[in-house]
Design an enzyme around this catalytic site. Sequence first.
Site, PDB file in Angstrom:
ATOM      1  N   HIS A  85       0.825  -1.218   0.000  1.00  0.00           N
ATOM      2  CA  HIS A  85       0.000   0.000   0.000  1.00  0.00           C
ATOM      3  C   HIS A  85       0.860   1.269   0.000  1.00  0.00           C
ATOM      4  CE1 HIS A  85      -3.730  -2.271   0.695  1.00  0.00           C
ATOM      5  NE2 HIS A  85      -3.011  -3.007   1.514  1.00  0.00           N
ATOM      6  N   TYR A 139      -0.102  -5.003  11.386  1.00  0.00           N
ATOM      7  CA  TYR A 139      -0.345  -3.630  10.950  1.00  0.00           C
ATOM      8  C   TYR A 139       0.199  -2.609  11.942  1.00  0.00           C
ATOM      9  CZ  TYR A 139      -3.124  -4.767   6.841  1.00  0.00           C
ATOM     10  OH  TYR A 139      -3.530  -5.199   5.605  1.00  0.00           O
ATOM     11  N   ASN A 148     -10.019  -3.533   1.578  1.00  0.00           N
ATOM     12  CA  ASN A 148      -9.714  -3.385   0.151  1.00  0.00           C
ATOM     13  C   ASN A 148     -10.988  -3.083  -0.620  1.00  0.00           C
ATOM     14  OD1 ASN A 148      -6.931  -4.011   0.376  1.00  0.00           O
ATOM     15  ND2 ASN A 148      -7.363  -6.200   0.305  1.00  0.00           N
TER      16      ASN A 148
END
Length: 532
Positions: free
Chosen positions: A55, A343, A133
């Site tokens: 990303h 994350y 997404n």
Amino acid sequence: MADDRILTTRQGHPVRDNQSMRTVGERGPATLENYQFIEKITHFDRERIPERVVHARGAGAHGYFEAYGTIGDEPASKYTRARVLNETGVKTPMFVRFSTVAGAKESPETERDPRGFAVKFKTVDGNWDLVGNNLKVFFIRDAIKFPDMIHAFKPDPVTNRQEAWRFFDFIASHPESLHMVTHLKSPWGIPANYREMEGSGVNTYKLVNDQGEAVLCKFHWEPKQGVRNLTSAQAAEIQGRDVGHATRDLYDNISAGNFPEWEFCVQIMPDGPNEHLTFDPLDDTKLWPVDQFPLLPCGRMVLDRVPDNFFAEVEQSAFGTGVLVDGIDFSDDKMLQGRTLSYSDTQRYRVGANYLQLPINAPQPGVKVYSNQRDGQMTYAVDGTGANKHINYEPSTLNQGLLEAPKPAKEYHQLVEGHLGRYQPTRVQDDYTQAGVRYRSFQDWERDDLIANLVGDMKACPEPIQLRMVYHFSHCDEDYGRRVAEGAGIDLAKAKALPPLPGKPAPGQNRTGSTYTDGKAEEGMPQLQAAE
């Protein structure tokens, strides 16, 4: 096998199962002592400096969320005590970052790639991050495979080129990826822009109400602008004149007062194993059929302001799937559990231990932050500390430090039991049906574009990969496999004669060897909107 081919950890321990995290029972939660997974994922999180590992290319915008106070026809409170979904008349500030996944920071926005759709709700109860997404499924169902997947999709470590054979070498051994590949290689793999694309949390979460009762759920964003995608030819034409067309489109429309809007929807399913279904609802490679689990509107999002500074707001924005508010909880979805570690760990490495002090990531003004976390690089503020600033620990007999918050009247307690181990699914592992349904749901021109893209890729692959992929496509749909084989000059009969993958059940069987049929396989699949 020679010793130099044995996979090990960095400690030199042999890896005997690189396919599954350790969980409590087959479908239970992952455990913190997953050393092999933790070593693998935390090293992966640190592979790139300074851009995101995935990303990297992105654009962002500010906006607000308004709850309807209902989920479908029911009061939202029936399902969740989360105030952000219950309180009407409140505009919850939001920041959204859209992105491509595999490309580098300066890669074109016309790439065939999933698009990230990361949303930060700055609620009155603190932040809630919904990190997903545009496509509603994913490539893999177990987070331990994520570094392998991204390595295969990223450039070759020798040539620094993205290679079709590397991509499909991974896919060939992971048939659960076929559903996502069928989306990705069709026009749905190249959204026309960020405004005209769907968003999805992809993973399965839980909603928890005041009675401590939970339901499984999935979150979706449906664009009120409609959905529009590009063929490869259309994307190539745009890329020739503008590699950042989607960012330009987003900023130009917001600046002109044409504020993009999405309706926020949830799908709801009773908590539990749901063994009557022909798929595991915790498997993120599968869709929940909308005839059984309809999209229930519960709010709307409007984007109405572009960032003042791209780096300060878009590049330094940081999201994590573990950032939830009370009333929204985790399921045992193995990808969700792995992402929750990865994350936030990535953000602490990439932006720094104090990334939550940055305005773009901090809770909204008025939400007081009191913690005993201290120091670290780039500390410029100290959290509120209560009556005695000397006490940065809890508890204290002086009764002057921070105190635990009151517990809810009725907490949600999930029953967890099982033998600790690494598990492959024993329930139905049907990796072909939904991919075949998706193929047949496409319009003719979408199927033509899908086949053309796959034929080009197959021609760049060695024969073992070609044969295995045609084997897979044929089990999704006979026409699917035949058209790819004919277009790429692959021996269809030889492909179909291949044995099942080692360690995988034969198509139409589960791991116990029993057969299954899915008489309703094609019912209730979400209808696709035509790409213009």
